[in-house]
Write a protein that holds these residues in place. Structure first.
Motif, PDB file in Angstrom:
ATOM      1  N   ASP A 126     -31.488-101.013 -71.127  1.00  0.00           N
ATOM      2  CA  ASP A 126     -32.010-101.614 -71.983  1.00  0.00           C
ATOM      3  C   ASP A 126     -31.419-100.238 -73.298  1.00  0.00           C
ATOM      4  O   ASP A 126     -30.873 -99.527 -72.998  1.00  0.00           O
ATOM      5  N   PRO A 127     -31.746-100.690 -73.995  1.00  0.00           N
ATOM      6  CA  PRO A 127     -31.073 -99.493 -76.106  1.00  0.00           C
ATOM      7  C   PRO A 127     -31.777 -98.002 -75.980  1.00  0.00           C
ATOM      8  O   PRO A 127     -30.049 -98.015 -75.850  1.00  0.00           O
ATOM      9  N   PHE A 128     -32.818 -98.080 -75.214  1.00  0.00           N
ATOM     10  CA  PHE A 128     -33.405 -96.809 -75.186  1.00  0.00           C
ATOM     11  C   PHE A 128     -32.560 -95.810 -74.407  1.00  0.00           C
ATOM     12  O   PHE A 128     -32.189 -94.868 -74.191  1.00  0.00           O
ATOM     13  N   GLN A 129     -32.487 -96.612 -73.094  1.00  0.00           N
ATOM     14  CA  GLN A 129     -31.352 -95.705 -71.993  1.00  0.00           C
ATOM     15  C   GLN A 129     -29.849 -95.999 -71.988  1.00  0.00           C
ATOM     16  O   GLN A 129     -28.836 -94.969 -71.614  1.00  0.00           O
ATOM     17  N   ARG A 130     -29.633 -96.652 -71.967  1.00  0.00           N
ATOM     18  CA  ARG A 130     -28.173 -97.115 -72.366  1.00  0.00           C
ATOM     19  C   ARG A 130     -27.951 -95.515 -73.899  1.00  0.00           C
ATOM     20  O   ARG A 130     -26.561 -95.032 -73.789  1.00  0.00           O
ATOM     21  N   SER A 131     -28.504 -95.858 -75.121  1.00  0.00           N
ATOM     22  CA  SER A 131     -28.023 -94.619 -75.898  1.00  0.00           C
ATOM     23  C   SER A 131     -28.317 -92.689 -74.894  1.00  0.00           C
ATOM     24  O   SER A 131     -27.513 -92.234 -75.615  1.00  0.00           O
ATOM     25  N   LEU A 132     -29.316 -93.131 -74.328  1.00  0.00           N
ATOM     26  CA  LEU A 132     -29.256 -91.401 -73.343  1.00  0.00           C
ATOM     27  C   LEU A 132     -28.205 -91.334 -72.858  1.00  0.00           C
ATOM     28  O   LEU A 132     -27.779 -89.847 -72.485  1.00  0.00           O
ATOM     29  N   VAL A 133     -27.327 -92.316 -71.912  1.00  0.00           N
ATOM     30  CA  VAL A 133     -25.983 -92.118 -71.443  1.00  0.00           C
ATOM     31  C   VAL A 133     -25.133 -92.166 -72.383  1.00  0.00           C
ATOM     32  O   VAL A 133     -23.915 -91.198 -71.966  1.00  0.00           O
ATOM     33  N   VAL A 134     -25.016 -92.245 -73.869  1.00  0.00           N
ATOM     34  CA  VAL A 134     -23.812 -92.295 -74.606  1.00  0.00           C
ATOM     35  C   VAL A 134     -23.958 -90.688 -75.823  1.00  0.00           C
ATOM     36  O   VAL A 134     -23.010 -90.407 -75.126  1.00  0.00           O
ATOM     37  N   ALA A 135     -25.022 -90.344 -74.640  1.00  0.00           N
ATOM     38  CA  ALA A 135     -25.326 -89.085 -75.802  1.00  0.00           C
ATOM     39  C   ALA A 135     -24.851 -88.356 -74.893  1.00  0.00           C
ATOM     40  O   ALA A 135     -24.556 -87.500 -74.819  1.00  0.00           O
ATOM     41  N   ILE A 136     -24.279 -88.554 -73.265  1.00  0.00           N
ATOM     42  CA  ILE A 136     -23.732 -87.925 -72.134  1.00  0.00           C
ATOM     43  C   ILE A 136     -22.454 -86.572 -72.321  1.00  0.00           C
ATOM     44  O   ILE A 136     -22.054 -86.003 -73.122  1.00  0.00           O
ATOM     45  N   PRO A 137     -21.008 -87.867 -72.593  1.00  0.00           N
ATOM     46  CA  PRO A 137     -19.928 -87.183 -73.208  1.00  0.00           C
ATOM     47  C   PRO A 137     -20.399 -86.751 -74.817  1.00  0.00           C
ATOM     48  O   PRO A 137     -19.459 -85.594 -74.484  1.00  0.00           O
ATOM     49  N   TYR A 138     -20.759 -87.291 -75.307  1.00  0.00           N
ATOM     50  CA  TYR A 138     -21.259 -85.418 -77.035  1.00  0.00           C
ATOM     51  C   TYR A 138     -21.269 -84.348 -76.620  1.00  0.00           C
ATOM     52  O   TYR A 138     -21.128 -83.428 -76.762  1.00  0.00           O
ATOM     53  N   ALA A 139     -22.761 -84.580 -75.553  1.00  0.00           N
ATOM     54  CA  ALA A 139     -22.548 -83.089 -75.017  1.00  0.00           C
ATOM     55  C   ALA A 139     -21.630 -82.699 -74.175  1.00  0.00           C
ATOM     56  O   ALA A 139     -21.862 -80.897 -74.803  1.00  0.00           O
ATOM     57  N   ALA A 140     -20.823 -83.444 -73.323  1.00  0.00           N
ATOM     58  CA  ALA A 140     -20.575 -82.211 -73.426  1.00  0.00           C
ATOM     59  C   ALA A 140     -19.092 -82.280 -73.802  1.00  0.00           C
ATOM     60  O   ALA A 140     -18.653 -81.166 -73.852  1.00  0.00           O
ATOM     61  N   GLY A 141     -18.326 -82.881 -74.993  1.00  0.00           N
ATOM     62  CA  GLY A 141     -17.858 -82.270 -75.627  1.00  0.00           C
ATOM     63  C   GLY A 141     -17.957 -81.364 -76.885  1.00  0.00           C
ATOM     64  O   GLY A 141     -16.793 -80.475 -77.118  1.00  0.00           O
ATOM     65  N   ALA A 142     -19.382 -80.912 -77.316  1.00  0.00           N
ATOM     66  CA  ALA A 142     -20.450 -80.524 -78.040  1.00  0.00           C
ATOM     67  C   ALA A 142     -20.008 -78.568 -77.402  1.00  0.00           C
ATOM     68  O   ALA A 142     -20.030 -77.743 -78.274  1.00  0.00           O
TER      69      ALA A 142
END
Length: 449
Positions: free
Chosen positions: A283-299
C-alpha cells in the motif's frame, strides 16, 4: 614593567571562524535544501494516485516531472547573477516564497497540461537556489573545505527522500479529508514551509564574512585571507568576468559531467517509488517505507566520503569511484528486479550510496574553477546544463517504461549514463588542480603535521 600580549596564531582564528560559520550557516541552508528537494521530488511519491485521478500516462508524468528542470535551466544563470548582485539574504528569500506557493498550487492540477505548466513554473521559481547556495559557500569556505561542506549540504537530498517518503506516504492516507485527495494534501502541507522560511531568511542569513557581527575582527580577517589564498592557488586567473566564465571550455566540460551525474540523481529520485512497486504488493505507506531504505543507505556514507575527498585532495578519483558504484548498483537492480526483491533492493541501496557520495566531490571541483562574478556565472552554467539531465532522465525512463512495461530498461539506461560519466570524470579531471588539490594545496593530513 609591562607584560607582553600573547596573540593567538592565525590558524586558531581560522579554525574558530570556520567552526562558527558551519554552525551558523549550515543548519539553515540544509533545512532549506531539504524543503527544496522534497518539493521538487514529492511528485514521485504521488505519481500512482495522482496519475489515476487526473489521467496521466507514464510518459506524461515523466514529461511533467522533467519540465521542472526546463524552467530551472532557463532561469538558473540569470538567477545566480541576481544572487551575486543582491546578496544571499534577499535573493534566497525571493526564490523561496514563489516556489512554496507554486508547490502548493500543484494540488489543484486537473490534467496533463496543467500538471506540465505548474511543474515548469515551479522550476522557474526555484531556479538558481542550488547554484546560489554553492556560490554562497565559495564566499564563506576555503577551497580545501568545500567538498566536506558540500557533502553536508547534499546530505539533505537522501534525507529529504528518506524522511519525505514515509511523510508523503502518511499524507497520502488523508484521502477524502475535506473533499481533497491525499496527494493534494501532500502538496499543500509540504509546500507551506518554503513560504514561511522565505519570510524568515532575511533575518537569519549573513551575506559575507565582512558583514558577520558574530565573528571577531581577527576571525573575519583569517577567514577572508584563507579564502583569498586558496582561490589564488586553485582558481583560473584568466577568467574573471561573468561573461568570460560562460564562454569557458572548462566550465562547459564540468557542465557536461554534471549533466551525466544528474541523469542518475533524478532518474532514481522520480522513479524509485514505481520501481519499488514492482518488488511487491505494497500500500502507499508501506511502499514509502521501502523507498526510504536506499536513501538511508546513501545518507550513511555522504559525510565520510566527502570529508575523505578533502583530506586526500583526490576529488576526481572520489567522484569517479562513486559514480562507478552507482552504475553497478543500477545495473544489478535492473537484472534482479523480477528475480529477487531483496537482492534488487540491495543493489538499489548500492546505487543510492554511489549517487549521493558523488555529489559533494563533483560540485567542489566546479565550484573551485573561478572566483567572484566568474564563479557565480560558472556555477550557474554547470548547474543549468546539468539540470537538463533532470528533464531528460525522467522523460526517458518514463518512455522506456511505457515501451517495455517494466522499469528494467530505464535502470539499464541510467547505469550506462553513470558509467560513461565516471570514466569521463577520471579522464578529464584527475590531473587538474580542482580534481586533485594536492597539485597546488597541502592536504588536510599534511597541513596538520
Amino acid at each position: 614593567m609591562s607584560t607582553p600580549t600573547t596573540q593567538a596564531p592565525a590558524g586558531t582564528h581560522l579554525a574558530s571562524a570556520l567552526r562558527k560559520a558551519r554552525w551558523r550557516i549550515m543548519p539553515l541552508i540544509c533545512v532549506l535544501y531539504f524543503i527544496a528537494y522534497l518539493d521538487r521530488n514529492n511528485v514521485g511519491f504521488a505519481r500512482e494516485e495522482m496519475s489515476r485521478d487526473i489521467g496521466l500516462t507514464a510518459t506524461a508524468f515523466g514529461l511533467g516531472a522533467g519540465l521542472f528542470f526546463v524552467g530551472y535551466t532557463l532561469f538558473e544563470i540569470p538567477s545566480n547573477a541576481g544572487m551575486h548582485r543582491f546578496g544571499a539574504r534577499r535573493w534566497i528569500s525571493r526564490i523561496l516564497i514563489p516556489w512554496g506557493l507554486l508547490a502548493m498550487a500543484t494540488a489543484f492540477v486537473v490534467d496533463d497540461v496543467s500538471f506540465a505548466w505548474i511543474r515548469f513554473l515551479l522550476g522557474v521559481a526555484e531556479a538558481g537556489f542550488f547554484p546560489a547556495v554553492v556560490f554562497y559557500f565559495t564566499l564563506w569556505f576555503p577551497v580545501r573545505e568545500r567538498a566536506a561542506v558540500l557533502g553536508i549540504f547534499v546530505l539533505a537530498q537522501p534525507l529529504a527522500n528518506m524522511i519525505g517518503a514515509p511523510l508523503s506516504g502518511a499524507l497520502l492516507t488523508l484521502d477524502g479529508l475535506l473533499g481533497l485527495h491525499g496527494w493534494q494534501w501532500m502538496y499543500l502541507i509540504e509546500g507551506l514551509p518554503a513560504v514561511l522560511f522565505g519570510i524568515a531568511v532575511p533575518f537569519l542569513l549573513t551575506d559575507r564574512p565582512a558583514n558577520a557581527r558574530w565573528l571577531t575582527g581577527a576571525e573575519r580577517a583569517a577567514l577572508e585571507n584563507a579564502i583569498a589564498d586558496d582561490d589564488a592557488r586553485v582558481t583560473s586567473h584568466s577568467v574573471r568576468s561573468f561573461m568570460s566564465a560562460l564562454a569557458s571550455p572548462t566550465a562547459w566540460a564540468y557542465a557536461g559531467l554534471n549533466f551525466g551525474m544528474v541523469l542518475g540523481i533524478y532518474g532514481l529520485a522520480f522513479w524509485l517509488p514505481s520501481i519499488v512497486g514492482e518488488l511487491g504488493d505494497f500500500d502507499p505507506f508501506q511502499r514509502s517505507l521501502v523507498v526510504a531504505i536506499p536513501y538511508a543507505a546513501g545518507a550513511c556514507f555522504v559525510l565520510w566520503w566527502s570529508g575523505r575527498a578533502d583530506r586526500t585532495g583526490k576529488r576526481a578519483a572520489h567522484t569517479a569511484g562513486s559514480l562507478s558504484v552507482a552504475a553497478i548498483g543500477l545495473l544489478g537492480a535492473g537484472y534482479t528486479l523480477h528475480l529477487s526483491p531483496v537482492l534488487a533492493l540491495t543493489f538499489l541501496c548500492l546505487a543510492a550510496i554511489g549517487i549521493y557520495t558523488a555529489i559533494g566531490p563533483m560540485l567542489s571541483m566546479s565550484a573551485s574553477l573561478f572566483s567572484g562574478a566568474a564563479a557565480a556565472a560558472g556555477i550557474g552554467l554547470v548547474g543549468a546544463v546539468g539540470n537538463i539531465g533532470g528533464f531528460v532522465s525522467p522523460l526517458t525512463v518514463g518512455w522506456l517504461t511505457d515501451l517495455t512495461g517494466s522499469s528494467q530498461a530505464g535502470l539499464l539506461f541510467l547505469a550506462a549514463a553513470l558509467a560513461l560519466t565516471a570514466a569521463s570524470v577520471w579522464l578529464f579531471a584527475r590531473h587538474r588542480p580542482e580534481g586533485d588539490t594536492r597539485l597546488v594545496l597541502p592536504t588536510t593530513q599534511e597541513s596538520s603535521r
